[in-house]
Design a protein around this motif. Structure first.
Motif, PDB file in Angstrom:
ATOM      1  N   ILE A  80      22.044  15.147  15.733  1.00 42.67           N
ATOM      2  CA  ILE A  80      22.765  15.222  16.997  1.00 42.67           C
ATOM      3  C   ILE A  80      24.101  14.489  16.889  1.00 42.67           C
ATOM      4  CG2 ILE A  80      22.663  14.349  19.364  1.00 42.67           C
ATOM      5  CD1 ILE A  80      19.731  14.963  19.345  1.00 42.67           C
TER       6      ILE A  80
ATOM      7  N   VAL B 196       9.553  14.963  21.484  1.00 45.23           N
ATOM      8  CA  VAL B 196       9.682  15.353  20.078  1.00 45.23           C
ATOM      9  C   VAL B 196       8.932  14.356  19.195  1.00 45.23           C
ATOM     10  CG1 VAL B 196      11.278  15.784  18.191  1.00 45.23           C
ATOM     11  CG2 VAL B 196      11.918  16.404  20.512  1.00 45.23           C
TER      12      VAL B 196
ATOM     13  N   SER C 121      23.680  11.441  25.053  1.00 47.44           N
ATOM     14  CA  SER C 121      23.449  12.677  24.307  1.00 47.44           C
ATOM     15  C   SER C 121      21.993  12.811  23.883  1.00 47.44           C
ATOM     16  CB  SER C 121      24.364  12.746  23.092  1.00 47.44           C
ATOM     17  OG  SER C 121      24.121  11.642  22.262  1.00 47.44           O
TER      18      SER C 121
ATOM     19  N   VAL D 231      16.460  14.037  13.452  1.00 54.10           N
ATOM     20  CA  VAL D 231      16.918  14.772  14.630  1.00 54.10           C
ATOM     21  C   VAL D 231      18.055  14.022  15.304  1.00 54.10           C
ATOM     22  CG1 VAL D 231      16.262  15.598  16.920  1.00 54.10           C
ATOM     23  CG2 VAL D 231      14.688  15.878  15.006  1.00 54.10           C
TER      24      VAL D 231
ATOM     25  N   LEU E 220       5.763  15.007  16.773  1.00 54.01           N
ATOM     26  CA  LEU E 220       5.791  14.734  15.334  1.00 54.01           C
ATOM     27  C   LEU E 220       4.681  13.759  14.947  1.00 54.01           C
ATOM     28  CD1 LEU E 220       9.650  14.535  14.815  1.00 54.01           C
ATOM     29  CD2 LEU E 220       8.101  16.255  13.895  1.00 54.01           C
TER      30      LEU E 220
ATOM     31  N   MET F 163      13.500  13.423  23.937  1.00 56.67           N
ATOM     32  CA  MET F 163      13.347  12.951  22.565  1.00 56.67           C
ATOM     33  C   MET F 163      11.953  12.345  22.377  1.00 56.67           C
ATOM     34  SD  MET F 163      15.068  12.946  19.820  1.00 56.67           S
ATOM     35  CE  MET F 163      14.182  12.554  18.335  1.00 56.67           C
TER      36      MET F 163
END
Lengths: 323, 368
Positions: B36, B337, B329, B32, B341, B334
Motif C-alpha cells: 500500500i 486481513v 490509508s 500488504v 491470514l 486490515m
C-alpha cells in the motif's frame, strides 16, 4: 397494478437475483463433487467482483473485467487447493480464512488505490455488461401473456445471464458425460480407487478447483459490473452461503441446482416486493421470514424430511497416499 | 520414513510451530502494508502503542479480549468432541437476547450483582438454544454440523432483526435497539483493575464480564481434562469408532457438547450488551464469533492458549482501530486481513512447515 404484471416484474427480478447464486452454486458443485468442501465461495465472489470492477474501471472493457475476475477467483481457489490438497489442511478452516482475507483485502486495497472508503470508482457504461434486447421483443410485447413474459423476463438480460443458463447443461455434460467428470465424481466418493487406477488424486482435485474458480469468477463479475457499476465493500452479502445452501438443497446435482437457485432468487425478489405490503387476513408479513426461508428450507432438507441429501462420501477428508 | 509419524517435543508442537505460523501471517500482512506504500514497521509500532500504550487503550484491548475468550472457548469445546461449530456468531447474537430480556425485566428492582447470575443463565440458555437444532440434526439425522450452523447464523440474524425492529424497539425511535438498561441491568466497569497498575480506564468499556470469562476458562479446563464427560468428549473427537466401541453414547455427547459450546458463545453477549452499551443493538456481535475460530486454532484449543490468543486479537482490534486514525490509508479492515491470514497459516497450513521442522529437529537432536 394487474396481478400478471406484478408476477412478471417479480420473475424478472428473481432471474437477476438468482444468476450470481447459479454461477456460485455450480462452482461449488465442481469442488464438492471432487471431495473438497468449499466454504470459501463467498470470498471468491468478493475477490472476483473487486478485480472485475477495478479492471473494468481502468479499461472500460467488460470482457477484460471478466477475465480479471476469473483470474483472481482461480488464484483464490488455488490457495485453497494448496492448503487443503497439498498440505492436507482442514478444508473448512481454509475456506473461512480465505473469506476473511477476501473481505478485508478488497476494502484495504480499494481504499489505498481509490480512497473512496473501499468502493471502487464508477465503471463507465461501456465497461459494463448491459441488457440485450432479444429480436422481436418489442414486436410481441403486446401479445397477451407470452408477450410480456418474453419481453420482460426472457429478453432484456445481460450476456452473463444467458451464459449462466448455458453453464447448467454444460456442467451436466462435463460431470456425467466426460472422462474428466467421471473421474472427478469418483475422486469425491473414493479417492483410493482413483489412485489405484493410476490417476493423480491431487492433480484431479486441483483441476476441479480451477473450474470452481472459473465459475465463481463469473458470479463476482456479474455482481460488480452487470448488476451494479462498482465494487462496494462486502457486496456479496452472504450470497456465497446461500449458493452453498442451494447446492445442498439440490443434492449436488447440476439441473436441480438451477431450480434451487431460481427458487432462492424468487424468494429474495418476493421479499423485496412484500416489503411494507400487507396480506389480507394475515396482515403485514415480516420480510425477515423470506430472508430466512432459504436457510430454513436447507436445514429441513438436511434433516432428511424431504428425501435424503447425501454429500460426496470423501468430502472434507484430505487424501493421504500412504501411511 | 514419513515425517508425519515422528513425535516432536511439546515445546515445538505447542510453542514453536504456532509461533512460526503466526510470524508468517504477520510477514504476509506486512507485505500488504508495504504494497500500500506504508512502512510495516511503523504500522506495527503504532498498533502496539494504540493497544497497550495507555490505560484506556489497555481497557479497550481487554474488552475485546473478553468477547474473544468466550467465543474461542465455544469453538474449542466443540472441537474437542470433533465438531466444528461455525455458529458461535449466531449463538452469541441470540445470547444477547437472553441477557437483554433478563436485564430489561430485573434492572428496575435489583442491583447488578443480583441481575448478573440470571443474565449469565439467560445468555447461556439462549445461546445453547441456538445450537440445539444443529446439534440435534448432527446427532440424530447425520446432517453436517458445519452447514447447519452456518444456516443458523443467517436464521438467527433474520430472527433478531425481526425481534429488534418489531418487538423490542423503543416506540417512536428509529434505531432498532432496546431502551438503555438502568444500572441494575448493567455490569460495572473494572476501573480498579486498571488503577491497580497505575492507569486510567477512561471511556474504555472493560467490565466484570472479563472476570466471568476467566472463570469460564478455568471451568472449561476442568470440564475437558478433569471430568468423565470431558474424557468422553475427547475420545469422541479423536476416534468416533473407539468411542462407540467403549459404549460412549454418540448422540448424547454431541448434544451436550454443542449446548455447552452454544452457551459459552451466548455468554459473550454479556460483555457488549450489559457491559458496554447497556442495550441490545442490531449486529452487536460484529464478527466476534468468527474471531473465535481463529482464537481457538491459535490457542490449540486449550483455555490458557485461548486467553493468550484472545489477547493477541484484542490487541489487533484495538491497535488496528488506533492505527487507522494515524495512517488513514490503512482501514480497519486490515484487521480482517490479518485475522484471515492467521487462520490460514495457523489453521489450514499448520502442517506446511512440519516436515521441514522435523528434519531440522532430527539433525539437531542427533538424528535417528
Amino acid at each position: 397494478m394487474d396481478y400478471f404484471d406484478i408476477l412478471i416484474s417479480i420473475l424478472g427480478s428473481a432471474i437477476r437475483l438468482s444468476i450470481p447464486l447459479l454461477f456460485t452454486a455450480l462452482a461449488g458443485l465442481f469442488s464438492e463433487r471432487a471431495g473438497i468442501f468449499d466454504i470459501g465461495l463467498e470470498g471468491k465472489m468478493l475477490a472476483s467482483a473487486f478485480a472485475a470492477a477495478c479492471v473494468a474501471h481502468l479499461t472500460a472493457d467488460p470482457w477484460l473485467g471478466l477475465s480479471a475476475g476469473i483470474a483472481v477467483s482461480i488464484l483464490v481457489s488455488l490457495v485453497h487447493g494448496f492448503a487443503s490438497i497439498t498440505n492436507r489442511g482442514n478444508q473448512i478452516v481454509s475456506g473461512v480464512a480465505l473469506n476473511f482475507v477476501a473481505a478485508g483485502l478488497t476494502v484495504v486495497l480499494g481504499q489505498a488505490w481509490f480512497g473512496q472508503g473501499g468502493r471502487t470508482p464508477q465503471v463507465p457504461a461501456q465497461g459494463r455488461f448491459s441488457p440485450i434486447i432479444l429480436p422481436g421483443a418489442d414486436e410481441i410485447r403486446s401479445v397477451p401473456f407470452i408477450g410480456p413474459l418474453y419481453a420482460n423476463v426472457i429478453s432484456g438480460n445481460n450476456i452473463l445471464t444467458y451464459i449462466a443458463f448455458l453453464m447448467v447443461p454444460l456442467s451436466w455434460w462435463v460431470l456425467y458425460r466426460t472422462r474428466f467428470g467421471l473421474r472427478l465424481r469418483a475422486v469425491g466418493e473414493n479417492p483410493g480407487a482413483v489412485d489405484t487406477a493410476g490417476v493423480s488424486v491431487a492433480w484431479l482435485r486441483y483441476r476441479a478447483l480451477i473450474v470452481t474458480g472459473f465459475l465463481a469468477g463469473f458470479a463476482g463479475t456479474y455482481l460488480a459490473i452487470a448488476q451494479s457499476a462498482a465494487f462496494i465493500s462486502n457486496m456479496s452479502a452472504g450470497k456465497g452461503y446461500i449458493a452453498l445452501a442451494a447446492l445442498i438443497f439440490a443434492k449436488w446435482k447440476p439441473v436441480p441446482v438451477m431450480f434451487a437457485c431460481l427458487l432462492f432468487g424468487f424468494l429474495d425478489a418476493f421479499a423485496n416486493f412484500m416489503q411494507g405490503k400487507s396480506v389480507p387476513l394475515i396482515g403485514e408479513v415480516p420480510v425477515q421470514i423470506f430472508q430466512a426461508l432459504p436457510y430454513i428450507l436447507t436445514c429441513v432438507l438436511l434433516a432428511g424430511f424431504i428425501g435424503t441429501a447425501r454429500p460426496p462420501r470423501a468430502g472434507g477428508v484430505p487424501y493421504t497416499k500412504e501411511r | 520414513m514419513s515425517t508425519a509419524s515422528v513425535q516432536l517435543p511439546r515445546w515445538i508442537n505447542y510453542g514453536a510451530i504456532p509461533l512460526i505460523n503466526l510470524v508468517l501471517a504477520f510477514v504476509c500482512s506486512g507485505l500488504v502494508v508495504w504494497a500500500i506504500g506504508e512502512s510495516p514497521w511503523e504500522a506495527l509500532q503504532l498498533l502496539v502503542a494504540g493497544a497497550l500504550g495507555r490505560g484506556e487503550g489497555i481497557g479497550f484491548t481487554l474488552f475485546y479480549t473478553t468477547s474473544f475468550i468466550f467465543t474461542g472457548l465455544s469453538v474449542a469445546v466443540a472441537i474437542h468432541a470433533g465438531l466444528f461449530n461455525i455458529g458461535s456468531e449466531g449463538q452469541a447474537y441470540l445470547g444477547g437476547l437472553g441477557a437483554a430480556l433478563v436485564a430489561l425485566s430485573l434492572d428496575r428492582y435489583v442491583p447488578w450483582y443480583v441481575t448478573m447470575p440470571f443474565a449469565i443463565i439467560g445468555a447461556a440458555l439462549f445461546g445453547a438454544a441456538c445450537a440445539a437444532v444443529p446439534a440435534w440434526l448432527q446427532a440424530k439425522r447425520g446432517s453436517h454440523i458445519v452447514i447447519t450452523t452456518i444456516m443458523f447464523n443467517f436464521i438467527t440474524s433474520s430472527l433478531m432483526n425481526y425481534v429488534l425492529v418489531h418487538l423490542l424497539i423503543v416506540p417512536g425511535k428509529m434505531a432498532p435497539e432496546t431502551r438503555t438498561f438502568l444500572p441494575g441491568g448493567q455490569l460495572p466497569k473494572l476501573d480498579w483493575l486498571i488503577a491497580m497498575f497505575g492507569g486510567k480506564l477512561g471511556a474504555a468499556p472493560l467490565n466484570v464480564s472479563f472476570l466471568i470469562a476467566l472463570v469460564m476458562c478455568f471451568l472449561v479446563w476442568v470440564l475437558i481434562w478433569r471430568t468423565k464427560l470431558g474424557y468422553e468428549m475427547r475420545t469422541l473427537g479423536i476416534s468416533p469408532s473407539a468411542a462407540a466401541y467403549a459404549g460412549i453414547p454418540y448422540a448424547k455427547i454431541v448434544m451436550i457438547t454443542m449446548l455447552i459450546s452454544g452457551g459459552l458463545a451466548g455468554m459473550m453477549a454479556l460483555n457488549p450488551v450489559m457491559g458496554a452499551s447497556g442495550r441490545l443493538q442490531i449486529e452487536f456481535v460484529g464478527g466476534a464469533g468468527f474471531v473465535g475460530i481463529a482464537v481457538s486454532l491459535m490457542g490449540r484449543n486449550h483455555p490458557a492458549g485461548i486467553v493468550l490468543s484472545a489477547l493477541l486479537f484484542g490487541i489487533l482490534y484495538q491497535g488496528g482501530a488506533e492505527l487507522s486514525f494515524d495512517m488513514p490509508s490503512i482501514t480497519r479492515d486490515m484487521i480482517v486481513v490479518i485475522q484471515g491470514l492467521v487462520i490460514l497459516f495457523a489453521g489450514a497450513l499448520e502442517y506446511m512447515l512440519r516436515p521441514a521442522i522435523v528434519r531440522l529437529y532430527q539433525q539437531v537432536a542427533g538424528g535417528r
